[in-house]
Design a protein around this motif. Structure first.
Motif, PDB file in Angstrom:
ATOM      1  N   ALA A 381       0.873  -1.261  -0.218  1.00  0.00           N
ATOM      2  CA  ALA A 381       0.055  -0.101  -0.106  1.00  0.00           C
ATOM      3  C   ALA A 381       0.742   1.184  -0.091  1.00  0.00           C
ATOM      4  O   ALA A 381       2.043   1.226   0.335  1.00  0.00           O
ATOM      5  CB  ALA A 381      -0.779   0.011   1.340  1.00  0.00           C
ATOM      6  N   SER A 382       0.076   2.315  -0.276  1.00  0.00           N
ATOM      7  CA  SER A 382       1.227   3.813  -0.131  1.00  0.00           C
ATOM      8  C   SER A 382       1.704   4.131   1.198  1.00  0.00           C
ATOM      9  O   SER A 382       2.647   4.887   1.087  1.00  0.00           O
ATOM     10  CB  SER A 382       0.075   4.912  -0.654  1.00  0.00           C
ATOM     11  N   ASN A 383       1.147   3.448   2.134  1.00  0.00           N
ATOM     12  CA  ASN A 383       1.699   3.973   3.586  1.00  0.00           C
ATOM     13  C   ASN A 383       2.556   2.808   3.839  1.00  0.00           C
ATOM     14  O   ASN A 383       3.343   2.805   4.977  1.00  0.00           O
ATOM     15  CB  ASN A 383       0.541   3.828   4.587  1.00  0.00           C
ATOM     16  N   GLY A 384       3.164   2.096   2.921  1.00  0.00           N
ATOM     17  CA  GLY A 384       4.171   0.913   3.305  1.00  0.00           C
ATOM     18  C   GLY A 384       3.641  -0.446   3.927  1.00  0.00           C
ATOM     19  O   GLY A 384       4.690  -1.160   4.237  1.00  0.00           O
ATOM     20  N   ARG A 385       2.520  -0.549   4.105  1.00  0.00           N
ATOM     21  CA  ARG A 385       1.797  -1.678   4.677  1.00  0.00           C
ATOM     22  C   ARG A 385       1.901  -2.747   3.663  1.00  0.00           C
ATOM     23  O   ARG A 385       1.619  -2.384   2.461  1.00  0.00           O
ATOM     24  CB  ARG A 385       0.441  -1.504   5.225  1.00  0.00           C
ATOM     25  N   VAL A 386       2.254  -3.952   3.948  1.00  0.00           N
ATOM     26  CA  VAL A 386       2.363  -5.126   3.225  1.00  0.00           C
ATOM     27  C   VAL A 386       1.509  -6.077   3.330  1.00  0.00           C
ATOM     28  O   VAL A 386       1.247  -6.345   4.562  1.00  0.00           O
ATOM     29  CB  VAL A 386       3.780  -5.830   3.076  1.00  0.00           C
ATOM     30  N   ALA A 387       0.590  -6.708   2.430  1.00  0.00           N
ATOM     31  CA  ALA A 387      -0.216  -7.985   2.669  1.00  0.00           C
ATOM     32  C   ALA A 387       0.433  -9.037   1.978  1.00  0.00           C
ATOM     33  O   ALA A 387       1.057  -8.781   0.748  1.00  0.00           O
ATOM     34  CB  ALA A 387      -1.620  -7.670   1.974  1.00  0.00           C
ATOM     35  N   TYR A 388       0.455 -10.222   2.532  1.00  0.00           N
ATOM     36  CA  TYR A 388       1.147 -11.374   1.976  1.00  0.00           C
ATOM     37  C   TYR A 388       0.422 -12.440   2.408  1.00  0.00           C
ATOM     38  O   TYR A 388      -0.234 -12.652   3.327  1.00  0.00           O
ATOM     39  CB  TYR A 388       2.473 -11.408   2.491  1.00  0.00           C
TER      40      TYR A 388
END
Length: 686
Positions: A381-388
């Motif tokens: 995401a644009s805020n640096g949060r990663v989904a995995y």
């Protein structure tokens, strides 16, 4: 007719052969058994919204009535709330992609007429079908303004008969006309004999309409194209060289003008250049690749170049791991990427100055349901949060989110209903030394449920070998391994030399020498487990698929220590394999010193068929009838040779299966059932 009956009886008797093992499973209602295969679910392709507050993912499940893996799209908030489906339960859907503003998702779903592109408005739930396509679309990508979608699709070539034939009279029943083939790649594992044509790029208004073909010519433009921020250009990787069929890895990063279709090559070196990612300001392109030295294994590096292809520099010169899926941070100061380190998959972050950190621990994976291969995917995401995709040895993939400096959070628990009841074997990581040169090898031991090392009981052991050979296992859920453990076996799986994720020297240790001392690595692993004192050395078994099938066949030609073996989808004769496999130009160039007719001795020295006179181990061969990667003829050679040598043997043909022999749930069940039954008939777990 008699021969056909014998083969058909062997193929169709899954239920009969599985009966003893099934009865054994039934003794413990908590055991993970064959029937539980259809209860498994796992998450795939998690796509986080641009704002980072929601994740859309494909919730995959096993359709018992259709005997297939299927999926529908679900959404979950980043705090774990709001977990719900967003596509119809009767419709297969996937390939979700968020619009730049996060107000819509585009996705591909099955219809009665084939796969089509849909858009869903996330605030209202309204859905629109955008296309009526002639083939399945892939690689969905939104334009920066959210007004268009780019995608790829196969375009068949016009068909002209090779030779003119008179037309049959009305009502006549003539034979089908011959197929004329002059392509280097004319059949593909999983797809069969290929149709003439190529994959091209298209754009489509996000409100629907007629797709516009952007590319043309005798080239394939696959993958997901990346838009430049001004929306004028698509960046992707393809091989357009004149010798592309015989030099398959030599791809380039290309810039394609959306309006005119003009193609400009931005890279020019000998070797693969792929996975391009355009920086937020459009000034820089990241991509992966290596300078091709025609070795079996070469580490993939991360590169940067200016938008016009100038100022190329390597960002990971000393990082001895393969870089995958680079994704820019919103501020353009660095890139997220996926890599595998000693069997564990991680998400890393690297600044444009080359400073590297980890975002997640080695828990990315869980989408390889059958065997414990490294796998998984992520989005940012644009805020640096990663989904995995998050996995453990006890669970297939769930959805998780992570952010630098924060503890990861697992958002779903897709299999708690199943594994809250069924008991699994424990998975223990360990290392040992190879008897060949003292090299450290990593492996995992899986013990049966209710295992007690101090009971004085001696357990049978299954050595399970991964394929590739340039691949790796890891500490991940494996239905096949867990089924073996539930049947009472201790299971050993390892990453012998040649495995990836341990650096280029380790992976390339089998270059032009496979199989070789990876045999010693495997035997040393068996010895290390035996030294623990709970293994019955009279009940050792070995199996593996693809490269693991090669090594299984090699093992029985070099030792008689195993009581029985099952070689799944093996290569038995490298000479014949190079001349029959679908990937033969790659195999001949990267795995051997030259063509088989020029290096016959080299090919045959590495072929298990050459050691048939030393085989005494009862051996079963198990291969799909539609396997074009390691064709059925390979297994048949070994089977017939074993029969001529009067070695106890069997041949199992899996009807309709390709190299992905366990692609359908019942095929996965059948594979395990046959292997266990073969071992049961040779001493087994009791």
């Amino acid at each position: 007719m008699r021969r056909c009956f014998a083969v058909c009886a062997l193929v169709l008797s899954v239920g009969l052969l599985a009966a003893p093992a099934s009865a054994q499973y039934a003794e413990d209602s908590l055991a993970f058994d064959l029937g539980h295969i259809f209860d498994l679910e796992y998450a795939a392709s998690p796509q986080i919204s641009p704002s980072g507050d929601r994740v859309v993912y494909a919730r995959s499940y096993m359709d018992k009535m259709e005997d297939r893996r299927s999926a529908r799209l679900w959404v979950v908030n980043a705090d774990g709330s709001g977990h719900r489906p967003i596509t119809d339960p009767e419709t297969q859907a996937g390939s979700a992609a968020w619009s730049p503003s996060g107000d819509r998702i585009a996705y591909v779903a099955a219809t009665d007429g084939g796969a089509e592109i849909f858009v869903r408005w996330m605030d209202t739930g309204q859905t629109a079908r955008l296309t009526q396509l002639d083939a399945s679309p892939g690689g969905l990508s939104w334009s920066p303004d959210g007004e268009h979608l780019a995608f790829s699709m196969f375009v068949p070539a016009p068909q002209e008969p090779f030779a003119q034939m008179p037309s049959p009279p009305e009502g006549a029943d003539w034979a089908e006309r011959p197929d004329y083939i002059d392509d280097t790649y004319y059949r593909s594992d999983g797809s069969g004999y290929t149709e003439d044509g190529h994959t091209h790029l298209f754009t489509l208004p996000a409100s629907g309409g007629t797709p516009r073909q952007i590319t043309s010519g005798p080239y394939d433009y696959g993958g997901t194209p990346q838009w430049t921020p001004d929306g004028t250009t698509l960046i992707l990787s393809a091989n357009r060289h004149d010798d592309r069929t015989l030099d398959p890895l030599n791809s380039e990063v290309l810039a394609i003008d959306v309006e005119t279709g003009d193609v400009t090559a931005l890279t020019r070196r000998e070797g693969p250049d792929g996975d391009p990612a355009v920086s937020p300001d459009g000034s820089t392109i990241a991509y992966t690749g290596f300078d091709d030295r025609e070795q079996g294994y070469q580490v993939t590096k991360l590169y940067l170049m200016n938008r016009d292809g100038s100022n190329v520099r390597v960002l990971t010169p000393d990082f001895d791991r393969d870089v995958q899926d680079p994704t820019w941070s919103a501020d353009g100061d660095g890139l997220f990427f996926q890599y595998v380190d000693e069997g564990s998959t991680k998400i890393g972050f690297i600044t444009t100055d080359g400073d590297r950190t980890d975002v997640t621990p080695g828990t990315v994976g869980g989408t390889s349901i059958g065997r414990p291969y490294t796998s998984g995917s992520f989005s940012v995401a644009s805020n640096g949060r990663v989904a995995y995709t998050h996995s453990t040895p006890q669970r297939p993939a769930d959805v998780a989110v992570a952010q630098q400096g924060q503890e990861p959070r697992v958002l779903t628990s897709l299999n708690d209903d199943l594994f809250g009841q069924a008991k699994l074997g424990e998975v223990e990581a360990f290392t040992y030394e190879s008897s060949h040169d003292g090299r450290t090898i990593e492996g995992w031991i899986v013990t049966p449920p209710n295992f007690d090392p101090d009971s004085g009981r001696e357990y049978p052991l299954i050595l399970e070998i991964h394929g590739g050979p340039f691949a790796s296992y890891g500490p991940y859920f494996s239905s096949e391994v867990q089924l073996y453990a539930s049947a009472g076996y201790v299971v050993l799986y390892t990453n012998p030399r040649g495995s990836t994720s341990y650096g280029q020297e380790f992976g390339n240790a089998i270059h032009h020498a496979y199989p070789s001392h990876d045999f010693d690595d495997l035997m040393s692993g068996v010895d290390a487990v035996i030294d623990r004192g709970y293994i019955d050395t009279d009940r050792l078994y070995v199996t593996g698929g693809s490269g693991g099938g090669v090594l299984t066949a090699w093992i029985v030609g070099h030792t008689d220590r195993f009581r029985a073996a099952v070689s799944a989808k093996p290569v038995i004769n490298w000479y014949s394999w190079v001349l029959t496999a679908d990937m033969y130009p790659f195999g001949a160039k990267y795995w051997f010193p030259g063509m088989p007719w020029d290096h016959e001795e080299h090919y045959m020295d590495r072929s298990p068929i050459s050691y048939i006179d030393q085989v005494t181990t009862p051996t079963m061969l198990l291969t799909g009838t539609d396997d074009y990667r390691t064709p059925m003829s390979e297994s048949e050679q070994f089977y017939q040779a074993l029969k001529l040598a009067e070695v106890e043997s069997a041949l199992v043909r899996i009807p309709g299966a390709s190299h992905g022999i366990a692609a359908r749930p019942s095929q996965l069940m059948a594979k395990v059932a046959y292997i266990l039954e073969w071992f049961e008939r040779h001493g087994g777990s009791e």
